[in-house]
Design a protein around this motif. Structure first.
Motif, mmCIF file in Angstrom:
data_model
loop_
_atom_site.group_PDB
_atom_site.id
_atom_site.type_symbol
_atom_site.label_atom_id
_atom_site.label_comp_id
_atom_site.label_asym_id
_atom_site.label_seq_id
_atom_site.Cartn_x
_atom_site.Cartn_y
_atom_site.Cartn_z
ATOM 1 N N THR A 145 0.817 -1.115 -0.055
ATOM 2 C CA THR A 145 0.074 -0.059 0.014
ATOM 3 C C THR A 145 0.836 1.269 -0.126
ATOM 4 N N PHE A 146 0.566 2.058 -0.995
ATOM 5 C CA PHE A 146 1.287 3.419 -1.142
ATOM 6 C C PHE A 146 0.269 4.501 -0.714
ATOM 7 N N ILE A 147 0.398 5.291 0.358
ATOM 8 C CA ILE A 147 -0.452 6.209 0.582
ATOM 9 C C ILE A 147 0.109 7.556 0.278
ATOM 10 N N ASN A 148 -0.492 8.002 -0.801
ATOM 11 C CA ASN A 148 0.043 9.040 -1.796
ATOM 12 C C ASN A 148 -0.630 10.659 -1.369
ATOM 13 N N LYS A 149 -0.212 11.557 -2.007
ATOM 14 C CA LYS A 149 -0.366 12.791 -1.805
ATOM 15 C C LYS A 149 -0.178 13.578 -0.421
ATOM 16 N N LEU A 150 1.047 13.292 0.273
ATOM 17 C CA LEU A 150 1.214 13.640 1.296
ATOM 18 C C LEU A 150 1.804 15.262 1.196
ATOM 19 N N ASP A 151 1.891 15.532 -0.059
ATOM 20 C CA ASP A 151 2.303 17.064 -0.383
ATOM 21 C C ASP A 151 0.862 17.689 -0.059
ATOM 22 N N ASN A 152 -0.239 17.437 0.064
ATOM 23 C CA ASN A 152 -1.398 18.110 0.418
ATOM 24 C C ASN A 152 -1.864 17.802 1.654
ATOM 25 N N GLU A 153 -2.613 18.490 2.368
ATOM 26 C CA GLU A 153 -3.337 18.252 3.655
ATOM 27 C C GLU A 153 -4.160 17.216 3.458
ATOM 28 N N GLY A 154 -4.018 16.398 4.485
ATOM 29 C CA GLY A 154 -5.066 14.806 4.387
ATOM 30 C C GLY A 154 -5.277 14.697 5.760
ATOM 31 N N ARG A 155 -5.612 13.489 5.846
ATOM 32 C CA ARG A 155 -5.947 12.786 7.208
ATOM 33 C C ARG A 155 -4.719 12.383 7.980
ATOM 34 N N GLU A 156 -4.976 12.138 9.253
ATOM 35 C CA GLU A 156 -3.740 11.803 10.026
ATOM 36 C C GLU A 156 -3.406 10.217 9.670
ATOM 37 N N PRO A 157 -2.175 9.931 9.696
ATOM 38 C CA PRO A 157 -1.572 8.872 9.243
ATOM 39 C C PRO A 157 -2.192 7.720 10.153
ATOM 40 N N LEU A 158 -2.239 7.811 11.409
ATOM 41 C CA LEU A 158 -2.700 6.839 12.375
ATOM 42 C C LEU A 158 -4.302 6.512 12.005
ATOM 43 N N ALA A 159 -4.926 7.643 11.648
ATOM 44 C CA ALA A 159 -6.607 7.340 11.182
ATOM 45 C C ALA A 159 -6.657 6.654 9.951
ATOM 46 N N LEU A 160 -5.800 6.840 9.087
ATOM 47 C CA LEU A 160 -5.658 6.005 7.703
ATOM 48 C C LEU A 160 -5.236 4.621 7.805
ATOM 49 N N LEU A 161 -4.354 4.271 8.738
ATOM 50 C CA LEU A 161 -4.279 2.743 9.197
ATOM 51 C C LEU A 161 -5.304 2.222 9.698
ATOM 52 N N ASP A 162 -5.878 2.957 10.746
ATOM 53 C CA ASP A 162 -7.140 2.285 11.547
ATOM 54 C C ASP A 162 -8.244 2.086 10.442
ATOM 55 N N GLU A 163 -8.431 2.868 9.201
ATOM 56 C CA GLU A 163 -9.435 2.678 8.285
ATOM 57 C C GLU A 163 -9.190 1.582 7.411
ATOM 58 N N ILE A 164 -8.029 1.284 7.125
ATOM 59 C CA ILE A 164 -7.572 0.174 6.264
ATOM 60 C C ILE A 164 -7.707 -0.960 6.982
ATOM 61 N N GLU A 165 -7.699 -1.145 8.248
ATOM 62 C CA GLU A 165 -7.571 -2.339 8.959
ATOM 63 C C GLU A 165 -9.256 -2.622 9.406
ATOM 64 N N GLN A 166 -9.954 -1.619 9.655
ATOM 65 C CA GLN A 166 -11.454 -1.740 10.140
ATOM 66 C C GLN A 166 -12.258 -1.956 8.286
ATOM 67 N N THR A 167 -11.839 -1.295 7.516
ATOM 68 C CA THR A 167 -12.490 -1.320 6.265
ATOM 69 C C THR A 167 -12.308 -2.662 5.430
ATOM 70 N N LEU A 168 -10.989 -2.961 5.194
ATOM 71 C CA LEU A 168 -10.605 -3.889 4.449
ATOM 72 C C LEU A 168 -10.375 -5.326 5.381
ATOM 73 N N GLY A 169 -10.195 -5.206 6.841
ATOM 74 C CA GLY A 169 -10.046 -6.494 7.437
ATOM 75 C C GLY A 169 -8.598 -7.089 7.405
ATOM 76 N N MET A 170 -7.782 -5.811 7.132
ATOM 77 C CA MET A 170 -6.303 -6.502 6.898
ATOM 78 C C MET A 170 -5.381 -5.965 7.704
ATOM 79 N N GLN A 171 -4.534 -6.631 8.315
ATOM 80 C CA GLN A 171 -3.323 -6.102 9.295
ATOM 81 C C GLN A 171 -2.599 -5.296 8.374
ATOM 82 N N VAL A 172 -2.320 -4.093 9.148
ATOM 83 C CA VAL A 172 -1.130 -3.141 8.323
ATOM 84 C C VAL A 172 0.008 -3.147 9.342
#
Length: 542
Positions: A145-172
């Motif tokens: 997984t490549f989390i892209n567009k960090l040069d723009n304001e986005g969501r907190e990295p920890l929140a993104l990791l949690d969403e991947i685990e919760q939505t996809l049911g996949m360990q990050v």
């Protein structure tokens, strides 16, 4: 049945181990094609990176070679890009992100050994990403997984990791961590080596970003980040080091764990360490399922399958190209192979190495490679080719069409070109073609997954065959193929606003106004079977 390796053929093993065959998947606009272009840049396959959307004095993306792709700034057809880097041979398959082209993406995913999932840091998991992820999960495709567009304001990295685990049911498993975000984004911290990759911007990101290596506690790092950002990065790294899962290669290869990388494909920040990790983590070609067993890639006999067709890649010759994934053994120019569907031998001359629309004649290929074959009408999507003991790879199920339209040829003088174009686009799987039995004229009815497929057909008929067409969209939204005894089929009374048609194979298909109408028709006519296209073969065997 399991076909194993011949121990004496060391060359096949060596060449197989240095192959990396992968796809890049994402929701539209997450940066998939931009990342593709930057991997080519860092591999030295292009001198400078092109632009995904047209800008004055800038190149187009290498992978978007079709005219309509360059006009709209989206990927419409899957592209193969083969290149070498650091003694490895990469087969990169850039796939369309839009859901209307899901069928092409699905077929392409059948040909890869791993995939890169690109996420927009501001949007996280989007609808099409989740659909494509489910395809990868069904096939146990390892995902980076490549989390892209960090040069723009986005969501907190920890929140993104949690969403991947919760939505996809996949360990990050985060492999690096961003240093800042938006205007403060300067690089990434490698969690394994505890080193910082500190980047500098280049003009439009067209060249490799200069990088400086360092440690988190280096004075220049602390001085370059404002106090709040530095404290936040330090605390997040301490937390993620403490609580995150360790990389588990077995779980990764099984598709249950995904390593996470942060970066910005547009500015090239984080692309270089991600590329190095791709070389290390992405698997070499692995055993593939057969209809009656498993095939090891190092098996001495050649085998491969056709997963894509493309007409008119070369505008000068207007030829047809079949894309073949080599699965085992050694493929050689001018070799004779067995074609199980046709039950005959075929000589393969002038095989090609592909780089978008460019091609080069090759002498050999190995497991993992994607080879372009000139198609004089011998190959269709899903065909197996092999030597030695015949083998068969599982068929590729077609997607279920939900959009229908009658096509009218507005240039009758070019009826021959019109028919040729329809035939070739149908072979590619751009759409399915149906015909009404009771029509005085035989206008084709196009069946597609989404509306954009109709736009592609219209544009390609005009641009590649010189034919102008118009479409009359139909209100029906569901198709069912009819299986049963002729007498029972003849007694079927269709609901209002339904149409009885035949497909290109002469099979009966009914367009219903809705899935509910199809289900009602099935209940009232139990002597026949109304099935989706991918259920047709099993229904015919009953």
């Amino acid at each position: 049945m399991t076909l194993s390796v011949a121990p004496s053929d060391a060359q096949i093993y060596t060449e197989t181990q240095r192959r990396r065959t992968f796809a890049i998947i994402s929701h539209p606009d997450a940066g998939k094609t931009t990342l593709t272009e930057k991997l080519l840049l860092y591999a030295g396959a292009v001198d400078h990176a092109g632009s995904v959307r047209t800008r004055k004095n800038q190149r187009h993306a290498t992978s978007d070679w079709m005219a309509l792709e360059r006009e709209r700034g989206i990927s419409i057809t899957s592209t193969v890009l083969q290149f070498n880097y650091q003694d490895y041979c990469f087969n990169l398959l850039d796939t369309p992100g839009h859901q209307d082209f899901s069928e092409d993406t699905y077929r392409t995913l059948m040909a890869v050994d791993s995939a890169i999932m690109v996420l927009d840091s501001a949007k996280g998991i989007e609808a099409q990403t989740e659909k494509l992820f489910q395809v990868c999960r069904q096939r146990h495709i390892p995902l980076l997984t490549f989390i892209n567009k960090l040069d723009n304001e986005g969501r907190e990295p920890l929140a993104l990791l949690d969403e991947i685990e919760q939505t996809l049911g996949m360990q990050v498993c985060p492999m690096n961590w961003p240093l800042g975000q938006g205007t403060t984004f300067r690089g990434v911290y490698d969690l394994r080596t505890q080193q910082i990759w500190w980047f500098e911007r280049t003009v439009h990101g067209q060249h490799r970003a200069p990088v400086t290596m360092g440690r988190l506690d280096d004075p220049q790092v602390r001085d370059a980040l404002d106090t709040a950002t530095w404290n936040q990065v330090r605390d997040e790294i301490a937390l993620i080091t403490e609580v995150s899962a360790q990389f588990d290669r077995t779980a990764f290869l099984a598709g249950t764990q995904t390593p996470i990388f942060f970066g910005s494909a547009l500015t090239n920040f984080g692309v270089e360490p991600f590329f190095q990790a791709l070389i290390e983590l992405a698997p070499a070609p692995r055993p593939r399922a057969l209809t009656d067993g498993v095939l090891n890639p190092e098996a001495p006999n050649f085998s491969g399958f056709i997963f894509k067709m493309q007409a008119n890649m070369d505008p000068l010759h207007r030829d047809r190209m079949a894309f073949m994934r080599v699965c085992s053994g050694r493929f050689e120019k001018d070799m004779t192979v067995y074609h199980p569907r046709l039950r005959r031998s075929v000589r393969i001359s002038r095989p090609h190495r592909l780089f978008a629309r460019d091609r080069t004649t090759i002498d050999e290929a190995y497991p993992g490679d994607v080879v372009g074959l000139n198609n004089p009408g011998l190959f269709t999507i899903g065909d197996t080719l092999c030597t030695g003991t015949p083998v068969m790879f599982p068929p590729m199920p077609p997607f279920h069409p939900e959009r229908f339209a009658i096509m009218y040829n507005q240039t009758p003088a070019k009826q021959k070109q019109f028919q040729k174009g329809l035939t070739q686009l149908n072979e590619e799987g751009v759409m399915q073609i149906l015909y009404a039995e009771d029509a005085m004229r035989r206008e084709p009815i196009l069946a597609a997954v989404g509306e954009l497929q109709f736009d592609v057909v219209v544009a390609r008929l005009a641009g590649e065959y010189g034919v102008t067409v118009t479409l009359d969209h139909l209100p029906q939204g569901s198709a069912r193929w009819i299986v049963g005894e002729p007498a029972a089929v003849a007694k079927v009374a269709l609901p209002p606003r339904s149409r009885m048609l035949r497909d290109m194979e002469g099979l009966l298909v009914v367009l219903f106004e809705s899935p509910w109408a199809a289900a009602y028709c099935q209940r009232t006519h139990p002597a026949v079977r109304l099935c989706l296209r991918h259920e047709l073969e099993s229904a015919q065997l009953v």
